[in-house]
Design a protein around this motif. Structure first.
Motif, PDB file in Angstrom:
ATOM      1  N   MET A 157      37.442  40.622  43.323  1.00  0.00           N
ATOM      2  CA  MET A 157      38.754  40.466  43.269  1.00  0.00           C
ATOM      3  C   MET A 157      39.468  41.231  44.458  1.00  0.00           C
ATOM      4  O   MET A 157      38.989  41.776  45.194  1.00  0.00           O
ATOM      5  CB  MET A 157      39.354  40.975  41.946  1.00  0.00           C
ATOM      6  CG  MET A 157      38.514  40.396  40.762  1.00  0.00           C
ATOM      7  SD  MET A 157      39.289  40.385  39.342  1.00  0.00           S
ATOM      8  CE  MET A 157      40.176  38.931  39.446  1.00  0.00           C
ATOM      9  N   ALA A 158      40.790  41.513  44.494  1.00  0.00           N
ATOM     10  CA  ALA A 158      41.635  42.345  45.514  1.00  0.00           C
ATOM     11  C   ALA A 158      40.909  43.678  45.744  1.00  0.00           C
ATOM     12  O   ALA A 158      40.454  44.357  44.614  1.00  0.00           O
ATOM     13  CB  ALA A 158      43.029  42.440  45.042  1.00  0.00           C
ATOM     14  N   ASN A 159      41.132  44.070  47.100  1.00  0.00           N
ATOM     15  CA  ASN A 159      40.485  45.516  47.496  1.00  0.00           C
ATOM     16  C   ASN A 159      39.186  45.860  47.042  1.00  0.00           C
ATOM     17  O   ASN A 159      38.564  46.729  47.119  1.00  0.00           O
ATOM     18  CB  ASN A 159      41.577  46.440  46.672  1.00  0.00           C
ATOM     19  CG  ASN A 159      42.957  46.056  46.904  1.00  0.00           C
ATOM     20  OD1 ASN A 159      43.267  45.514  48.012  1.00  0.00           O
ATOM     21  ND2 ASN A 159      43.605  46.207  45.673  1.00  0.00           N
ATOM     22  N   GLY A 160      38.272  44.602  46.932  1.00  0.00           N
ATOM     23  CA  GLY A 160      36.810  44.825  46.555  1.00  0.00           C
ATOM     24  C   GLY A 160      36.737  45.768  45.357  1.00  0.00           C
ATOM     25  O   GLY A 160      35.647  46.397  45.275  1.00  0.00           O
ATOM     26  N   SER A 161      37.804  45.744  44.528  1.00  0.00           N
ATOM     27  CA  SER A 161      37.871  46.486  43.492  1.00  0.00           C
ATOM     28  C   SER A 161      36.787  46.092  42.259  1.00  0.00           C
ATOM     29  O   SER A 161      36.256  46.785  41.453  1.00  0.00           O
ATOM     30  CB  SER A 161      39.076  46.464  42.706  1.00  0.00           C
ATOM     31  OG  SER A 161      39.218  45.286  42.135  1.00  0.00           O
ATOM     32  N   ASN A 166      47.789  44.529  43.594  1.00  0.00           N
ATOM     33  CA  ASN A 166      48.540  43.889  44.453  1.00  0.00           C
ATOM     34  C   ASN A 166      50.123  43.953  44.059  1.00  0.00           C
ATOM     35  O   ASN A 166      51.031  43.958  44.942  1.00  0.00           O
ATOM     36  CB  ASN A 166      48.312  42.242  44.397  1.00  0.00           C
ATOM     37  CG  ASN A 166      47.211  42.127  45.375  1.00  0.00           C
ATOM     38  OD1 ASN A 166      46.995  42.361  46.352  1.00  0.00           O
ATOM     39  ND2 ASN A 166      46.058  41.457  44.667  1.00  0.00           N
ATOM     40  N   ALA A 167      50.406  44.053  42.859  1.00  0.00           N
ATOM     41  CA  ALA A 167      51.850  44.380  42.383  1.00  0.00           C
ATOM     42  C   ALA A 167      52.321  45.580  42.900  1.00  0.00           C
ATOM     43  O   ALA A 167      53.280  45.820  43.496  1.00  0.00           O
ATOM     44  CB  ALA A 167      51.889  44.282  40.796  1.00  0.00           C
ATOM     45  N   ALA A 214      48.677  36.466  44.401  1.00  0.00           N
ATOM     46  CA  ALA A 214      49.606  35.482  43.712  1.00  0.00           C
ATOM     47  C   ALA A 214      50.498  36.111  42.427  1.00  0.00           C
ATOM     48  O   ALA A 214      51.250  36.150  42.192  1.00  0.00           O
ATOM     49  CB  ALA A 214      49.224  34.072  43.387  1.00  0.00           C
ATOM     50  N   THR A 215      49.334  36.491  41.740  1.00  0.00           N
ATOM     51  CA  THR A 215      50.003  37.078  40.544  1.00  0.00           C
ATOM     52  C   THR A 215      50.874  38.494  40.650  1.00  0.00           C
ATOM     53  O   THR A 215      51.746  38.565  39.988  1.00  0.00           O
ATOM     54  CB  THR A 215      48.797  37.304  39.737  1.00  0.00           C
ATOM     55  OG1 THR A 215      47.919  36.312  39.244  1.00  0.00           O
ATOM     56  CG2 THR A 215      49.284  38.153  37.886  1.00  0.00           C
ATOM     57  N   GLY A 216      50.464  39.315  41.449  1.00  0.00           N
ATOM     58  CA  GLY A 216      51.093  40.295  41.951  1.00  0.00           C
ATOM     59  C   GLY A 216      52.464  40.066  42.623  1.00  0.00           C
ATOM     60  O   GLY A 216      53.611  40.475  42.496  1.00  0.00           O
ATOM     61  N   ARG A 217      52.359  38.958  43.493  1.00  0.00           N
ATOM     62  CA  ARG A 217      53.729  38.555  44.017  1.00  0.00           C
ATOM     63  C   ARG A 217      54.907  37.854  42.986  1.00  0.00           C
ATOM     64  O   ARG A 217      56.024  38.158  42.919  1.00  0.00           O
ATOM     65  CB  ARG A 217      53.458  37.525  45.112  1.00  0.00           C
ATOM     66  CG  ARG A 217      54.426  37.154  46.230  1.00  0.00           C
ATOM     67  CD  ARG A 217      53.957  36.260  47.370  1.00  0.00           C
ATOM     68  NE  ARG A 217      53.171  36.752  48.184  1.00  0.00           N
ATOM     69  CZ  ARG A 217      53.282  37.655  49.099  1.00  0.00           C
ATOM     70  NH1 ARG A 217      54.594  37.890  49.328  1.00  0.00           N
ATOM     71  NH2 ARG A 217      52.350  38.270  49.900  1.00  0.00           N
ATOM     72  N   GLY A 218      54.305  37.176  42.257  1.00  0.00           N
ATOM     73  CA  GLY A 218      54.904  36.541  41.114  1.00  0.00           C
ATOM     74  C   GLY A 218      55.611  37.603  40.153  1.00  0.00           C
ATOM     75  O   GLY A 218      56.952  37.613  39.811  1.00  0.00           O
TER      76      GLY A 218
END
Ligand code: NAD
Length: 441
Positions: A1-5, A250-251, A214-218
């Motif tokens: 997932m994002a940021n290699g988290s 991301n948010a 996308a979820t963070g952007r939403g």
């Protein structure tokens, strides 16, 4: 997932890096499917639908439990339990993520699948709701074990998924890399390449630009619209975010870039807090390097409960279910809660918050950005033509703002809170589709 988290990145020991610390999985203290039924009831009290029209929405259409045998690296076989639920498919094929977490069970999957059905109806995309997962701790699996587990789980549910039947996606503990194995397993069994069977894939395999964020952007769009309705804007607001995985990180990044003061973020091990605002690009670089937030220079360390009680304008829970509950709802100081996670607030907490005048934007609206871009990914895969990322983001904004406006108009029409308004809108749209189709046989 994002940021290699989480899953998808490996640690130096070759184990899969996960959202959970070994031995300290997030506990779920209640049955989220009870919440689904209770929330449905609240919407029904206002909407007063025909009893026969409402009854099917209390039941999942299909619930499947499978055994997933995996050959472990030590040469021994281990059995895992996997699930896939389609809650409703009256508006289109099932759509919903695959979760790898020790607490995954059938009732969780039913609740998450129901929320997906309501969510797809609210953002008005042609999908029903589904969800699945495997009860496992991916932090304790090697990359090879994770791949074998994924391939066998998908083989077990092979007949039940497909681009016109049920389309999985990532959720807690799964990643674009896992989605690539889903796509490959399905395609190999079919004998041709079928990218439309799963979304949240890497771009190289038919993933969509903008999906990862996308979820963070939403959430950014929904937070902006909510603040506007109370005469505020992103640039003069403070935000605390629980969870630093795909959704939370991301948010945090996007809200910071839009001018909000993100004062606290947390992962399972605790929260970092700076009342002057965190420098999110630096926090993210630190997290990428160290795999934790703890220790970020110049910040105060809080526990996750401390983060939830901070005096901020916007609280954004983006971790797990049931985090805001009867035990802490009275002490929440935020005036606005935007639910990034699925089911982070229990119905008892909801009542307390409504009484206290907290404006809560529910998960089924707030975190729908991910499924909207999943829908765009599916459309692009099926047409074989890919859009610019800026086009994806523009269309996402259009969908999220339209959904927000529709929920807000419902809230004003029925004089209910935002969650009940979102349920009313979803239930109304699903009942309309069911009634137009009629009862088969
Ligand atoms: P993730 O696995 O990437 O991240 C989860 C984060 O929560 C991690 O930072 C983890 O450390 C933290 N966490 C776990 N337990 C915690 C606890 N008890 N207290 C505080 N933090 C804790 O997951 P994600 O994809 O970001 O999903 C988070 C939530 O958002 C889930 O409820 C998921 O269903 C929902 N969601 C995800 C998407 C998506 O596109 N990924 C879309 C819609 C909704």
């Amino acid at each position: 997932m994002a940021n290699g988290s989480v899953v998808g990145s490996t640690t130096s020991s070759g184990r899969v890096r996960s959202a959970f610390k070994s031995g300290t999985p997030a506990r779920v203290h209640h049955n989220p499917f009870d919440d689904v039924l209770e929330q449905l009831e609240r919407a029904a009290e206002v909407l007063q639908p025909d009893r026969d029209a409402l009854e099917p929405l209390r039941h999942a259409r299909r619930q499947v439990v499978v055994s997933v045998p995996v050959m472990m690296d030590d040469g021994h076989l281990r059995m895992f339990e996997g699930y896939r639920v389609i809650y409703d498919n009256s508006r289109g094929p099932g759509k919903g993520g695959i979760r790898y977490h020790p607490d995954v069970n059938l009732d969780d999957c039913k609740a998450l699948a129901a929320w997906m059905a309501w969510k797809c109806a609210i953002v008005d995309i042609p999908f029903g709701g589904a969800k699945g997962g495997v009860a496992c701790d991916p932090s304790k699996l090697s990359v090879g074990e994770l791949e074998r587990l994924t391939r066998r789980y998908i083989s077990e549910i092979f007949d039940l998924i497909g681009p016109t039947v049920d389309i999985p996606a990532p959720d807690v503990g799964t990643s674009p890399r896992v989605m690539a194995w889903v796509m490959d397993t399905f395609s190999m069994k079919k004998g041709y390449v079928e990218p439309g069977v799963v979304t949240g894939k890497p771009i190289a395999l038919g993933g969509s630009g903008g999906r990862l964020e996308a979820t963070g952007r939403g959430l950014l769009f929904v937070t902006r619209e909510t603040l506007r309705r109370v005469g505020r804007d992103l640039a003069d607001s403070t935000v605390a975010i629980q969870g630093f995985g795909n959704v939370g990180s991301n948010a945090a990044k996007l809200l910071h870039a839009a001018g909000s003061r993100v004062v606290a973020v947390s992962d399972v091990s605790g929260a970092i807090y700076d009342p002057h605002g965190l420098d999110m690009p630096r926090v993210q670089a630190y997290y990428r390097e160290t795999g934790q937030l703890r220790g970020f220079p110049g910040t105060q360390l809080l526990d996750n409960q401390g983060l939830l009680r901070l005096p901020v304008d916007v609280l954004l829970p983006a971790a797990m279910e049931g985090q805001i509950n009867a035990d802490n709802a009275a002490e929440i100081k935020a005036r606005i809660i935007v639910e990034g996670a699925n089911g982070p607030t229990t119905p008892e907490a909801d009542e307390i918050l409504t009484r206290r005048g907290v404006l809560l934007v529910p998960d089924i609206l707030a975190n729908a950005g991910g499924v909207v871009v999943s829908y765009f990914e599916w459309v692009q895969d099926r047409s074989g033509y890919f859009w610019r990322e800026s086009e994806v983001n523009e269309r996402l904004e259009e969908k999220m703002v339209a959904a927000f406006d529709a929920v807000w108009a419902t809230k004003e029409k029925f004089e209910v809170n935002t969650r009940t308004a979102a349920y009313i809108l979803a239930v109304d749209r699903i009942i309309e589709a069911r009634s137009l189709r009629g009862l088969y046989a």
